[in-house]
Motif scaffolding. Structure first.
Motif, PDB file in Angstrom:
ATOM      1  N   TYR A  21       0.823  -1.225   0.000  1.00 49.12           N
ATOM      2  CA  TYR A  21       0.000   0.000   0.000  1.00 49.12           C
ATOM      3  C   TYR A  21       0.855   1.273   0.000  1.00 49.12           C
ATOM      4  O   TYR A  21       0.356   2.354  -0.240  1.00 49.12           O
ATOM      5  CB  TYR A  21      -0.958  -0.004   1.194  1.00 49.12           C
ATOM      6  N   GLN A  22       2.150   1.099   0.313  1.00 50.58           N
ATOM      7  CA  GLN A  22       3.047   2.254   0.254  1.00 50.58           C
ATOM      8  C   GLN A  22       3.326   2.654  -1.198  1.00 50.58           C
ATOM      9  O   GLN A  22       3.675   3.791  -1.467  1.00 50.58           O
ATOM     10  CB  GLN A  22       4.376   1.909   0.946  1.00 50.58           C
ATOM     11  N   ILE A  23       3.197   1.683  -2.081  1.00 56.39           N
ATOM     12  CA  ILE A  23       3.482   1.976  -3.491  1.00 56.39           C
ATOM     13  C   ILE A  23       2.192   2.039  -4.318  1.00 56.39           C
ATOM     14  O   ILE A  23       2.095   2.781  -5.283  1.00 56.39           O
ATOM     15  CB  ILE A  23       4.498   0.953  -4.073  1.00 56.39           C
ATOM     16  N   TYR A  24       1.206   1.229  -3.923  1.00 52.09           N
ATOM     17  CA  TYR A  24      -0.101   1.266  -4.596  1.00 52.09           C
ATOM     18  C   TYR A  24      -1.169   1.624  -3.566  1.00 52.09           C
ATOM     19  O   TYR A  24      -1.542   0.774  -2.769  1.00 52.09           O
ATOM     20  CB  TYR A  24      -0.455  -0.103  -5.192  1.00 52.09           C
ATOM     21  N   ASP A  25      -1.634   2.847  -3.598  1.00 52.04           N
ATOM     22  CA  ASP A  25      -2.736   3.168  -2.689  1.00 52.04           C
ATOM     23  C   ASP A  25      -4.065   3.248  -3.442  1.00 52.04           C
ATOM     24  O   ASP A  25      -5.130   3.209  -2.853  1.00 52.04           O
ATOM     25  CB  ASP A  25      -2.469   4.461  -1.897  1.00 52.04           C
ATOM     26  N   LYS A  26      -3.969   3.380  -4.787  1.00 53.92           N
ATOM     27  CA  LYS A  26      -5.192   3.449  -5.597  1.00 53.92           C
ATOM     28  C   LYS A  26      -5.092   2.483  -6.771  1.00 53.92           C
ATOM     29  O   LYS A  26      -3.986   2.121  -7.178  1.00 53.92           O
ATOM     30  CB  LYS A  26      -5.364   4.867  -6.142  1.00 53.92           C
ATOM     31  N   ASP A  27      -6.258   2.104  -7.314  1.00 47.76           N
ATOM     32  CA  ASP A  27      -6.235   1.254  -8.508  1.00 47.76           C
ATOM     33  C   ASP A  27      -6.104   2.146  -9.746  1.00 47.76           C
ATOM     34  O   ASP A  27      -5.927   3.359  -9.625  1.00 47.76           O
ATOM     35  CB  ASP A  27      -7.478   0.348  -8.563  1.00 47.76           C
ATOM     36  N   ARG A  28      -6.215   1.558 -10.939  1.00 49.14           N
ATOM     37  CA  ARG A  28      -5.982   2.348 -12.164  1.00 49.14           C
ATOM     38  C   ARG A  28      -7.060   3.431 -12.370  1.00 49.14           C
ATOM     39  O   ARG A  28      -6.840   4.395 -13.091  1.00 49.14           O
ATOM     40  CB  ARG A  28      -5.925   1.442 -13.389  1.00 49.14           C
ATOM     41  N   ASP A  29      -8.226   3.257 -11.726  1.00 51.35           N
ATOM     42  CA  ASP A  29      -9.289   4.266 -11.867  1.00 51.35           C
ATOM     43  C   ASP A  29      -9.231   5.327 -10.760  1.00 51.35           C
ATOM     44  O   ASP A  29     -10.089   6.208 -10.699  1.00 51.35           O
ATOM     45  CB  ASP A  29     -10.676   3.593 -11.842  1.00 51.35           C
ATOM     46  N   GLY A  30      -8.267   5.181  -9.857  1.00 53.38           N
ATOM     47  CA  GLY A  30      -8.126   6.154  -8.777  1.00 53.38           C
ATOM     48  C   GLY A  30      -8.904   5.806  -7.522  1.00 53.38           C
ATOM     49  O   GLY A  30      -8.987   6.624  -6.600  1.00 53.38           O
ATOM     50  N   SER A  31      -9.483   4.607  -7.456  1.00 51.46           N
ATOM     51  CA  SER A  31     -10.226   4.208  -6.238  1.00 51.46           C
ATOM     52  C   SER A  31      -9.246   3.634  -5.213  1.00 51.46           C
ATOM     53  O   SER A  31      -8.343   2.874  -5.583  1.00 51.46           O
ATOM     54  CB  SER A  31     -11.266   3.133  -6.573  1.00 51.46           C
ATOM     55  N   PRO A  32      -9.421   3.966  -3.926  1.00 51.72           N
ATOM     56  CA  PRO A  32      -8.518   3.413  -2.896  1.00 51.72           C
ATOM     57  C   PRO A  32      -8.627   1.892  -2.836  1.00 51.72           C
ATOM     58  O   PRO A  32      -9.733   1.341  -2.917  1.00 51.72           O
ATOM     59  CB  PRO A  32      -9.033   4.044  -1.600  1.00 51.72           C
ATOM     60  N   ILE A  33      -7.474   1.219  -2.729  1.00 55.93           N
ATOM     61  CA  ILE A  33      -7.507  -0.253  -2.807  1.00 55.93           C
ATOM     62  C   ILE A  33      -7.513  -0.929  -1.436  1.00 55.93           C
ATOM     63  O   ILE A  33      -7.876  -2.083  -1.314  1.00 55.93           O
ATOM     64  CB  ILE A  33      -6.325  -0.806  -3.636  1.00 55.93           C
ATOM     65  N   ARG A  34      -7.110  -0.198  -0.415  1.00 59.43           N
ATOM     66  CA  ARG A  34      -6.930  -0.818   0.904  1.00 59.43           C
ATOM     67  C   ARG A  34      -8.202  -1.500   1.406  1.00 59.43           C
ATOM     68  O   ARG A  34      -8.136  -2.559   2.040  1.00 59.43           O
ATOM     69  CB  ARG A  34      -6.468   0.237   1.917  1.00 59.43           C
ATOM     70  N   ASP A  35      -9.355  -0.914   1.128  1.00 55.30           N
ATOM     71  CA  ASP A  35     -10.604  -1.480   1.637  1.00 55.30           C
ATOM     72  C   ASP A  35     -11.287  -2.441   0.673  1.00 55.30           C
ATOM     73  O   ASP A  35     -12.376  -2.945   0.943  1.00 55.30           O
ATOM     74  CB  ASP A  35     -11.579  -0.337   1.992  1.00 55.30           C
ATOM     75  N   MET A  36     -10.657  -2.683  -0.453  1.00 54.34           N
ATOM     76  CA  MET A  36     -11.280  -3.597  -1.430  1.00 54.34           C
ATOM     77  C   MET A  36     -11.253  -5.031  -0.889  1.00 54.34           C
ATOM     78  O   MET A  36     -10.245  -5.461  -0.303  1.00 54.34           O
ATOM     79  CB  MET A  36     -10.517  -3.554  -2.754  1.00 54.34           C
ATOM     80  N   GLU A  37     -12.324  -5.770  -1.161  1.00 55.39           N
ATOM     81  CA  GLU A  37     -12.438  -7.144  -0.653  1.00 55.39           C
ATOM     82  C   GLU A  37     -11.337  -8.046  -1.227  1.00 55.39           C
ATOM     83  O   GLU A  37     -10.871  -8.971  -0.565  1.00 55.39           O
ATOM     84  CB  GLU A  37     -13.822  -7.705  -1.004  1.00 55.39           C
ATOM     85  N   VAL A  38     -10.924  -7.732  -2.453  1.00 53.00           N
ATOM     86  CA  VAL A  38      -9.909  -8.561  -3.107  1.00 53.00           C
ATOM     87  C   VAL A  38      -8.583  -8.536  -2.341  1.00 53.00           C
ATOM     88  O   VAL A  38      -7.800  -9.487  -2.379  1.00 53.00           O
ATOM     89  CB  VAL A  38      -9.724  -8.124  -4.587  1.00 53.00           C
ATOM     90  N   PHE A  39      -8.334  -7.458  -1.592  1.00 55.56           N
ATOM     91  CA  PHE A  39      -7.077  -7.334  -0.841  1.00 55.56           C
ATOM     92  C   PHE A  39      -7.219  -7.742   0.628  1.00 55.56           C
ATOM     93  O   PHE A  39      -6.319  -7.479   1.421  1.00 55.56           O
ATOM     94  CB  PHE A  39      -6.545  -5.899  -0.929  1.00 55.56           C
ATOM     95  N   LYS A  40      -8.314  -8.400   0.965  1.00 52.44           N
ATOM     96  CA  LYS A  40      -8.535  -8.802   2.356  1.00 52.44           C
ATOM     97  C   LYS A  40      -7.410  -9.751   2.804  1.00 52.44           C
ATOM     98  O   LYS A  40      -7.182 -10.789   2.179  1.00 52.44           O
ATOM     99  CB  LYS A  40      -9.892  -9.506   2.467  1.00 52.44           C
ATOM    100  N   GLY A  41      -6.709  -9.374   3.864  1.00 56.27           N
ATOM    101  CA  GLY A  41      -5.629 -10.219   4.387  1.00 56.27           C
ATOM    102  C   GLY A  41      -4.323 -10.110   3.621  1.00 56.27           C
ATOM    103  O   GLY A  41      -3.402 -10.887   3.850  1.00 56.27           O
ATOM    104  N   ILE A  42      -4.255  -9.147   2.716  1.00 55.41           N
ATOM    105  CA  ILE A  42      -3.032  -9.007   1.902  1.00 55.41           C
ATOM    106  C   ILE A  42      -2.323  -7.715   2.298  1.00 55.41           C
ATOM    107  O   ILE A  42      -2.900  -6.623   2.200  1.00 55.41           O
ATOM    108  CB  ILE A  42      -3.364  -8.947   0.390  1.00 55.41           C
TER     109      ILE A  42
END
Lengths: 244, 275
Positions: free
Chosen positions: B146-167
Motif C-alpha cells: 500500500y506504500q506503493i499502490y494506494d489506488k487502482d488504475r481508476d483512482g479508487s482506494p484499494i486498501r478497503d477492497m475485498e480482493v485485498f482482504k488479508g493481503i
C-alpha cells in the motif's frame, strides 16, 4: 470505443502494418513515414503514461495536498535534465550519485545470490547424499550432464591457462555444449519471429472483413498500384536517356 | 543441372518471403486443426501449481509486454487468467512497462465480457496502475504494497477492497506470474521471488525461453510458459482453445518450410561441391 473509431483504428493498424511490410519488396516513402510515426507514437505514449500515471499521482497530487517531501526525489530527478545545459550540468551528479548508490546497493547482493550462488547450488544439488539416497537415476543423469557442461564451458572461457592436453579436451567439449545451446536458442528465435508475423497476419485478416470495409484489401491494392506506377515512372526517363 | 542449381541458389529472396506469407496466412483463412500433442513440462508445472491452490488464494500477475510481443504473450495472459478465475482465485493485475497499459485496458474490458463475466471488480480481481522504476516497486511489494499502490488504475482506494482482504505484501500472496518480453522476470525472481521467498512463475517469448532454464532447474521459477507454443499448451491444458492454438497450424507449416529449405539448400551445395 465507438464503432467509427473502431473502424478508423482498423484502417490505421492495417495501413501501418502493410506499409512496414512493404520494405520487404523495396524501400518506399510509405515505409519511411510509418517508421518515423512508430518512433513518435511510441515516445508519445510513454510520455503521456508517465505524465498522467506517475507525475500527476506521485508528484502533483501530493504537493496539492501539502506533502512537500515529494520535492526531494523530484528535484533529484530534475537534476538529471541539467545534462542538456553544459554550464550547470554538474548538478546532475547529485541525481546520478543517488541512482548509482541506490542501484548498486540493491543489485550487487541480490545478483550474487540469485545468479551465482543459487545456480552453483542448483548444479551441486543432484549429487547431495540426500538426493543420491533417493536413487533418482534420471535426476542424477541430468545433473551429471549439467555439471559436465557447466565445467567444460567454464574451461572454454578460462584464458589464463594454455588450452592444451586435458584443458583443451574439456574446452572442446564446452564448445559442443555451447553449440547445442545456440542451436536451441536459434530454433526458439525462429519460432518467436514466426509467431509475431502470424500475429500481424491474423490482425490483417481481421481488418479485411466487411465490418472494416475491407481495409486490408483496399490498402494492399493501393500499394501494389503505387509500386506499378512508380516502376513505370522510373523506367520512362531511363528509356529517354538511352534514346538520347 | 549445375547451372540450374546455381540459379536456384541465387533465387530472389522475396519469393521466399512470399511463400512464407502464403503459408502463414493459409491456416488463418482455413484452419487445419493440426494437433498439439507435446505439452511442455514447465507449462504443466505452472498449470498444476494453479490447479493446486486453495480457492480465494491471491495470484499477482505482472503483465509487462507491449504491442511488439503481443501475439506471443497476450494469449498466455488470457489463458492463465481464465484458469485462475475458473479456480476461484483472486487476481491482482499490474504492469511495470509503460507500453503495456493499453493492452491491460483491453484485458480489463475482456474480463467482464468473455474471460470471466461472473467475477466482480474489487472483489475477485483488481487492476493496478502503471508504476515506473520496477525494482523499487518489487522491493516495496515485499514489505507493504500500500506504500506503493494506494489506488487502482481508476483512482479508487484499494486498501478497503475485498480482493485485498488479508493481503499486506507478497508474503500473503500464493503465486506471482510475470509475463514479459523484457528482462522484468529476472527482476521479479531476484527482488521478490528470492528475497521474500515468493513463488514466481513466468511467461516469456520463445526467443528468451532458453535463458530461463537455469531458474527452472533450481526451483527459482515454479513454471514457465514460452512463446505461442507455450500459450497453445496452456490452452490445451485448460481445454479452451484460442489464439495460441490457432497459431500452431501456421507455425507447423512455416517450420516445415524452413526445414525443407535448409535440407534442400544443403543437398544442392553438396551436389555442386562434390558431383
Amino acid at each position: 470505443m465507438s464503432e467509427t473509431m473502431l473502424i478508423f483504428g482498423g484502417w490505421v493498424a492495417a495501413g501501418l502494418t502493410i506499409f512496414l511490410f512493404s520494405f520487404l519488396y523495396k524501400d518506399n516513402p510509405f515505409f519511411k513515414v510509418t517508421e518515423h510515426l512508430y518512433l513518435g507514437a511510441g515516445m508519445g505514449w510513454v510520455f503521456q503514461t508517465v505524465l498522467f500515471q506517475t507525475w500527476k499521482p506521485k508528484v502533483w497530487e501530493p504537493l496539492q495536498a501539502g506533502d512537500w517531501t515529494v520535492l526531494i526525489p523530484t528535484v533529484l530527478g530534475l537534476s538529471l535534465v541539467t545534462q542538456f545545459f553544459p554550464r550547470i550540468s554538474w548538478i546532475s551528479r547529485y541525481g546520478f550519485t543517488f541512482i548509482m548508490g541506490y542501484g548498486s546497493g540493491l543489485v550487487i547482493p541480490l545478483t550474487i545470490s540469485t545468479d551465482l550462488l543459487k545456480q552453483i547450488g542448483g548444479t551441486i544439488a543432484p549429487f547431495m547424499v540426500s538426493e543420491i539416497s533417493r536413487a533418482n537415476i534420471g535426476s542424477l543423469i541430468n545433473g551429471s550432464i549439467v555439471a559436465i557442461g557447466f565445467i567444460c564451458v567454464l574451461f572454454y572461457f578460462f584464458f589464463s591457462v594454455e588450452h592444451k592436453g586435458v584443458v583443451k579436451k574439456a574446452s572442446n567439449i564446452g564448445i559442443y555444449f555451447l553449440m547445442l545451446y545456440f542451436g536451441a536458442a536459434f530454433g526458439n528465435t525462429v519460432m518467436g519471429r514466426f509467431s509475431l508475423l502470424y500475429g500481424r497476419f491474423d490482425d490483417l485478416y481481421k481488418y479485411s472483413a466487411p465490418k472494416y470495409f475491407y481495409a486490408t484489401h483496399v490498402i494492399l491494392a493501393a500499394l501494389v498500384i503505387y509500386f506499378v506506377v512508380d516502376h513505370f515512372r522510373k523506367k520512362k526517363p531511363e528509356i529517354e536517356e538511352e534514346a538520347a | 543441372m549445375k547451372n540450374f542449381l546455381e540459379k536456384l541458389l541465387k533465387i530472389d529472396r522475396r519469393l521466399i518471403f512470399l511463400a512464407l506469407a502464403i503459408l502463414l496466412v493459409f491456416p488463418i483463412v482455413k484452419p487445419l486443426g493440426l494437433p498439439n500433442l507435446n505439452l511442455g513440462s514447465e507449462v504443466k508445472s505452472l498449470y498444476e501449481r494453479i490447479e493446486g491452490l486453495p480457492p480465494r488464494s491471491f495470484v499477482l500477475m505482472s503483465l509487462d509486454y507491449d504491442p511488439a510481443t503481443r501475439p506471443e504473450l497476450h494469449p498466455q495472459a488470457v489463458a492463465i487468467l481464465r484458469h485462475a478465475f475458473r479456480k476461484n482465485l483472486r487476481v491482482g493485475i499490474l504492469t511495470l512497462n509503460a507500453g503495456a497499459t493499453g493492452l491491460i485496458e483491453e484485458i480489463g474490458e475482456r474480463i467482464p465480457k468473455d474471460i470471466a463475466p461472473e467475477k466482480v471488480y474489487g472483489k475477485d480481481y483488481v487492476i493496478l496502475p502503471y508504476q515506473p522504476n520496477p525494482v523499487a516497486v518489487m522491493t516495496q511489494m515485499g514489505m507493504d504494497l500500500y506504500q506503493i499502490y494506494d489506488k487502482d488504475r481508476d483512482g479508487s482506494p484499494i486498501r478497503d477492497m475485498e480482493v485485498f482482504k488479508g493481503i499486506k505484501n507478497v508474503k500473503d500472496m500464493q503465486l506471482g506470474i510475470c509475463i514479459t518480453g523484457t528482462a522484468m522476470l529476472d527482476y521479479w525472481i531476484a527482488y521478490t521471488g528470492d528475497k521474500f521467498k515468493f513463488p514466481m512463475a513466468g511467461g516469456v517469448t520463445a526467443v528468451s525461453q532458453m535463458g530461463y532454464a537455469p531458474y527452472l532447474q533450481t526451483g527459482q521459477l515454479k513454471g514457465l510458459v514460452g512463446g505461442m507454443k507455450g500459450a497453445a499448451d496452456y490452452e490445451t491444458l485448460i481445454n479452451h482453445k484460442e489464439k495460441g492454438t490457432s497459431g500452431i497450424d501456421a507455425l507447423s507449416l512455416a517450420h516445415l518450410m524452413v526445414i525443407i529449405l535448409i535440407v534442400t539448400a544443403n543437398i544442392m551445395m553438396l551436389w555442386l561441391k562434390y558431383l
